[in-house]
Design a protein around this motif. Structure first.
Motif, PDB file in Angstrom:
ATOM      1  N   ASP A  46       0.858  -1.189   0.000  1.00  0.00           N
ATOM      2  CA  ASP A  46       0.000   0.000   0.000  1.00  0.00           C
ATOM      3  C   ASP A  46       0.891   1.235   0.000  1.00  0.00           C
ATOM      4  OD1 ASP A  46      -2.332   1.427  -0.007  1.00  0.00           O
ATOM      5  OD2 ASP A  46      -2.795   1.111   2.108  1.00  0.00           O
ATOM      6  N   ASN A  52       2.980   2.478   6.368  1.00  0.00           N
ATOM      7  CA  ASN A  52       1.957   1.500   6.735  1.00  0.00           C
ATOM      8  C   ASN A  52       2.280   0.875   8.088  1.00  0.00           C
ATOM      9  OD1 ASN A  52       0.076   1.305   4.412  1.00  0.00           O
ATOM     10  ND2 ASN A  52       1.989   0.924   3.330  1.00  0.00           N
ATOM     11  N   LYS A  59      -4.841  -2.224   9.173  1.00  0.00           N
ATOM     12  CA  LYS A  59      -3.857  -1.341   8.544  1.00  0.00           C
ATOM     13  C   LYS A  59      -4.178   0.136   8.740  1.00  0.00           C
ATOM     14  CE  LYS A  59      -2.157  -2.786   4.614  1.00  0.00           C
ATOM     15  NZ  LYS A  59      -2.057  -3.066   3.183  1.00  0.00           N
ATOM     16  N   SER A  61      -2.320   4.278   8.058  1.00  0.00           N
ATOM     17  CA  SER A  61      -1.299   5.064   7.370  1.00  0.00           C
ATOM     18  C   SER A  61      -0.823   6.140   8.336  1.00  0.00           C
ATOM     19  CB  SER A  61      -1.905   5.694   6.118  1.00  0.00           C
ATOM     20  OG  SER A  61      -0.920   6.410   5.429  1.00  0.00           O
TER      21      SER A  61
END
Length: 80
Positions: A46, A52, A59, A61
């Motif tokens: 990703d 990440n 998950k 960010s």
């Protein structure tokens, strides 16, 4: 709780080292060494977002600037 930080090349360029260092310090400051396991992994696939980070498989960010807020909301609030 298992927290895994991506240390692949793309996330490294986005500040994963700083994220790892901040999370290590925050875990220690809050005496959560026995409750929070920090680990690293390579590419999570990703790469378009920030660094990440997964918390028990979920998950997120994160950037060096949002690490403290992330820690408060996703780690500290859930282990206490």
């Amino acid at each position: 709780m298992k927290v895994t930080i991506c240390i692949g090349s793309s996330c490294h360029l986005k500040g994963s080292r700083q994220v790892v260092e901040k999370l290590q310090a925050l875990v220690k400051e809050n005496h959560l060494e026995d409750k929070v396991e920090l680990g690293g992994t390579f590419c999570m696939g990703d790469c378009v977002n920030g660094v990440n980070v997964t918390v028990d498989g979920e998950k997120h960010s994160v950037s060096p600037d949002t690490t403290e807020e992330f820690f408060q909301k996703e780690i500290l609030a859930k282990v206490q």
